[in-house]
Design a protein around this motif. Structure first.
Motif, mmCIF file in Angstrom:
data_model
loop_
_atom_site.group_PDB
_atom_site.id
_atom_site.type_symbol
_atom_site.label_atom_id
_atom_site.label_comp_id
_atom_site.label_asym_id
_atom_site.label_seq_id
_atom_site.Cartn_x
_atom_site.Cartn_y
_atom_site.Cartn_z
ATOM 1 N N ALA A 511 45.825 3.099 -22.712
ATOM 2 C CA ALA A 511 46.581 3.609 -23.933
ATOM 3 C C ALA A 511 47.178 2.735 -24.967
ATOM 4 O O ALA A 511 47.301 3.040 -26.072
ATOM 5 N N GLY A 512 47.546 1.464 -24.467
ATOM 6 C CA GLY A 512 48.122 0.300 -25.378
ATOM 7 C C GLY A 512 46.935 -0.344 -26.098
ATOM 8 O O GLY A 512 47.423 -1.137 -26.996
ATOM 9 N N ALA A 513 45.762 -0.083 -25.752
ATOM 10 C CA ALA A 513 44.503 -0.988 -26.466
ATOM 11 C C ALA A 513 44.290 -0.276 -27.863
ATOM 12 O O ALA A 513 43.058 0.194 -27.892
ATOM 13 N N LYS A 514 45.285 -0.302 -28.675
ATOM 14 C CA LYS A 514 44.971 0.381 -29.819
ATOM 15 C C LYS A 514 44.132 0.144 -30.957
ATOM 16 O O LYS A 514 43.464 0.972 -31.538
ATOM 17 N N ARG A 515 43.685 -1.096 -30.990
ATOM 18 C CA ARG A 515 42.752 -1.590 -31.919
ATOM 19 C C ARG A 515 41.323 -1.361 -31.448
ATOM 20 O O ARG A 515 40.331 -1.688 -32.159
ATOM 21 N N LEU A 516 40.857 -0.988 -30.260
ATOM 22 C CA LEU A 516 39.405 -0.628 -29.661
ATOM 23 C C LEU A 516 38.906 0.471 -30.841
ATOM 24 O O LEU A 516 37.500 0.524 -30.643
ATOM 25 N N ARG A 517 39.746 1.127 -31.295
ATOM 26 C CA ARG A 517 39.152 2.078 -32.302
ATOM 27 C C ARG A 517 38.200 1.445 -33.129
ATOM 28 O O ARG A 517 37.141 1.895 -33.612
ATOM 29 N N ALA A 518 38.802 0.379 -33.736
ATOM 30 C CA ALA A 518 38.093 -0.324 -34.731
ATOM 31 C C ALA A 518 36.900 -0.988 -34.346
ATOM 32 O O ALA A 518 35.779 -1.278 -35.236
ATOM 33 N N LEU A 521 34.725 2.470 -30.154
ATOM 34 C CA LEU A 521 35.068 2.728 -28.799
ATOM 35 C C LEU A 521 34.950 4.440 -28.731
ATOM 36 O O LEU A 521 34.377 5.020 -27.880
ATOM 37 N N GLY A 522 35.453 4.929 -29.873
ATOM 38 C CA GLY A 522 35.501 6.481 -29.739
ATOM 39 C C GLY A 522 36.760 6.796 -29.851
ATOM 40 O O GLY A 522 37.893 6.357 -30.130
ATOM 41 N N VAL A 523 37.119 8.284 -29.135
ATOM 42 C CA VAL A 523 38.372 8.808 -29.294
ATOM 43 C C VAL A 523 38.820 9.077 -27.846
ATOM 44 O O VAL A 523 37.815 9.171 -26.669
ATOM 45 N N PHE A 548 36.766 8.580 -24.193
ATOM 46 C CA PHE A 548 37.316 7.625 -23.099
ATOM 47 C C PHE A 548 38.546 8.101 -22.240
ATOM 48 O O PHE A 548 39.423 9.202 -22.970
ATOM 49 N N ALA A 549 38.972 8.021 -21.234
ATOM 50 C CA ALA A 549 40.343 8.019 -20.682
ATOM 51 C C ALA A 549 41.248 7.024 -20.375
ATOM 52 O O ALA A 549 40.660 5.885 -20.277
ATOM 53 N N THR A 550 42.439 7.075 -20.574
ATOM 54 C CA THR A 550 43.376 6.070 -20.430
ATOM 55 C C THR A 550 43.824 6.022 -18.969
ATOM 56 O O THR A 550 43.360 6.960 -18.086
ATOM 57 N N LEU A 564 34.955 -0.251 -18.929
ATOM 58 C CA LEU A 564 36.182 -0.719 -19.152
ATOM 59 C C LEU A 564 36.281 -1.367 -20.478
ATOM 60 O O LEU A 564 35.703 -2.650 -20.540
ATOM 61 N N GLY A 565 37.013 -0.829 -21.312
ATOM 62 C CA GLY A 565 37.087 -1.654 -22.786
ATOM 63 C C GLY A 565 38.445 -2.543 -22.683
ATOM 64 O O GLY A 565 39.681 -1.620 -22.639
#
Length: 670
Positions: A511-518, A521-523, A548-550, A564-565
């Protein structure tokens, strides 16, 4: 014998076909299943096709097993044929062949390979026999006939062609002894969802025990829990039963068995604060009950809610009871009990809901269950190293509450509960009079990973910063199930290739990997029950690989194959791991020891969700010096993470390889 009927090829040919079909019908009736004209017709056609094919392929010396039970799938393989070269797992259909049918046949073959001891040293060939389809041999025969080869498709009339092709293409293997194969143990490792539905339908844990002989402590721990409950019943007293263990060792399975096993009665409930776990298991149990035509969906959901309860709601209901009544349950299983709130967090509640609690959750749990006249038992499942929130009290709080009752409660636990490295995870210092010892209450053997037990130790070494130790584990484990890629498309391709048959794949990220959206990775998944229970082509399903699931979504649950991202919230450095949080527009290094531990534990949870492979994706990031460099996704930081994981022994995913070689290196599990 798991097969409803078995014989040699010669016996099948000599026996009247109607007699064989009659034996299958008798076995069906003896197992309590209702027969039908459609089933009778399907068996007649199947037996006729097998007789013709075995006669044409000179298979008199082979072994034929019909209706071979697969408990994990709650289905049966229509026919298993053992030749002198291979094991053929056959699925018979009346319609035109399609991808779903082939996946079903392949899943049966994978199940034999993974869980049936007699199948591991031999090639297993999935064969779909559908309608009048011709047999078309593969353009390229398998180069290696180890494990499960790609499915073959034939029709009822062309099955002999498929058998002859296997005999001509497959190399000679170790001799197949039909009697020994039929007697070999089949020990499936169910997912939590499969285990819950099977236990709910009244199958005991002994029937769904682990595939590994060294994981017999699953049964021992279940028996230890039962002993403690029976002792409390005889003495009429109150007991806390502490079940400890490493991640993926089967604690939740033992807890579910304590509630759902045939001798458990109807006086128990499984309590968890893990909302996604409750939602997924309730939906799975209700769906299974409806599919078995046990009751309506409304009634099925009511029953599921009665046995699987939200722990916070259970406590609040007990606290607000005007006459302080005892709950209807005398036995409750407290899932992830080390994560129960301490007094400060319990009084504070959440941002969305003010709390009605005045003490710690362990204190309230024992006070509420202590209202019973006579016996009561709380089973506390303790997952070491999985605390991911602030305000979690740990096992220590449970011990202090028991001690404060002045003899009103007693406890029983294994040595690990007293000698844990973290003082917060020790129930007591030493063995006070209120604490008894039973080492069968500790689960030390990982069972989530189906084919390789070294994964949990490798993850622990990696997250402790013990790179050399992790590398030694990897070097001693040729089939270490952790792979690494730098490309998101390669990650998705690998997951689709590794999730053969009906195996389930999915993407996870912190959940803390906030910048993977850039990085594309998706939502995050919106409805966790849909994500875990639906299947592609439903785009809500995990194996659509769109969401993805957190750690909060998947803790306590699992997937067959995980992607795993790895985000910028946990960096690798020469001095060890550097946990960070994203605030506003920049990363901040975390200094607080508890928060640092939670971030490391987040990756422990995510790295231990897979039953088979975990493919780690470390993005390329943004290179410094480029016109639109994004410092929140610095390429050098991601390079350091990837280099460190590779140095620890993660195996690089080969470019363009959808499925790394695995079967040949997979060790025997029995």
């Amino acid at each position: 014998m798991r097969a409803w009927f078995a014989c040699t090829g010669a016996e099948l040919l000599a026996r009247d076909a109607a007699d064989t079909v009659g034996r299958l019908a008798s076995a069906q009736q003896g197992r309590g299943h209702t027969g039908s004209a459609d089933q009778q017709f399907a068996w007649e056609r199947q037996v006729a096709a097998l007789r013709d094919a075995i006669a044409a392929a000179d298979g008199a010396g082979w072994t034929v097993a019909l209706e071979f039970d697969l408990l994990r799938l709650e289905k049966r393989i229509d026919a298993v044929v053992l030749t002198d070269r291979a094991i053929l797992a056959m699925e018979f259909k009346t319609g035109r062949p399609d991808g779903a049918m082939r996946a079903e046949a392949e899943d049966y073959a994978l199940d034999l390979r993974d869980f049936h001891a007699g199948s591991r040293a031999h090639p297993v060939v999935p064969v779909l026999v559908a309608g009048d389809a011709p047999f078309l041999p593969p353009a390229q025969p398998p180069l290696i006939w180890d494990g499960v080869v790609q499915p073959l498709t034939a029709g009822h009339a062309s099955l002999a062609d498929a058998l002859r092709w296997v005999q001509s293409a497959a190399p000679a293997s170790a001799p197949l002894d039909g009697a020994a194969w039929l007697a070999a143990p089949y020990r499936p490792v169910p997912t939590i969802i499969e285990a819950a539905t099977m236990l709910y339908a009244r199958n005991g844990v002994a029937e769904i025990a682990a595939a590994r002989a060294d994981a017999a402590n699953l049964t021992r721990t279940s028996q230890a829990i039962a002993r403690a409950v029976q002792a409390a019943q005889r003495a009429g007293d109150k007991r806390l039963v502490v079940v400890t263990g490493i991640p993926g060792a089967g604690k939740t399975l033992c807890g579910l068995n304590a509630i759902f096993a045939p001798d458990a009665g109807a006086t128990g409930a499984f309590l968890t604060g893990n909302v996604p776990l409750v939602e997924v298991l309730r939906a799975a149990l209700a769906g299974d009950a409806v599919a078995r035509r046990e009751c309506s969906r409304t009634e099925a959901l009511r029953r599921a809610k009665q046995r699987l309860q939200n722990m916070h709601r259970f406590l609040e209901d007990g606290v607000t009871s005007p006459d302080r009544r005892a709950p209807p349950e005398r036995l409750v299983v407290f899932d992830e009990a080390q994560r129960a709130w301490d007094a400060a967090k319990a009084r504070l509640g959440t941002r969305n809901k003010p709390s009605k609690l005045t003490m710690s959750e362990p204190a309230h749990a024992l006070e509420i269950m202590g209202r019973h006249a006579g016996w009561a038992v709380v089973v506390a499942l303790i997952g070491n190293g999985q605390e991911i929130n602030t305000g979690e009290a740990g096992l220590r709080e449970w011990g202090e509450v028991v001690a404060a009752t002045g003899g009103g409660w007693r406890a029983v636990a294994a040595l690990r509960a007293v000698e844990a490295e973290d003082p917060v995870q020790r129930i007591a210092d030493g063995w006070p009079g209120w604490l008894a010892r039973d080492d069968d209450l500790d689960l030390a053997v990982p069972v989530r990973s189906v084919r390789e037990g070294a994964g949990a130790a490798w993850v622990d070494a990696v997250l402790r910063g013990a790179a050399a130790e992790a590398r030694r584990i990897a070097d001693a484990t040729p089939a270490l199930p952790f792979l690494l890629t730098r490309e998101l498309d390669a990650l998705r391709g690998a997951l689709r290739g590794l999730a053969r048959g009906r195996r389930r794949a999915g993407l996870v990220a912190a959940a803390g990997a906030k910048r993977l959206r850039a990085e594309g990775l998706g939502v995050q998944a919106e409805e966790v029950a849909d994500w875990f229970l639906r299947r592609w082509p439903d785009i809500r399903a995990s194996d659509a690989l769109e969401t993805f699931a957190t750690e909060y979504d998947c803790q306590g649950l699992e997937l067959d194959v995980v992607g795993l991202g790895w985000g910028g919230d946990l960096l690798a450095s020469a001095g060890g791991w550097v946990p960070r949080r994203f605030v506003g527009t920049a990363w901040q290094q975390v200094r607080n020891a508890e928060e640092r531990r939670h971030i490391l534990n987040t990756y422990r949870v995510l790295l231990t969700r897979a039953r088979y492979e975990t493919v780690i994706w470390v993005p390329r990031g943004s290179a410094a010096g480029t016109p639109f460099h994004d410092a929140t996704r610095d390429a050098a930081e991601f390079d350091a993470i990837a280099d460190h994981l590779l140095a620890c022994g993660a195996r690089p995913l080969l470019p363009g390889a959808a499925q790394p070689a695995r079967d040949a290196a997979a060790p025997a599990l029995l």
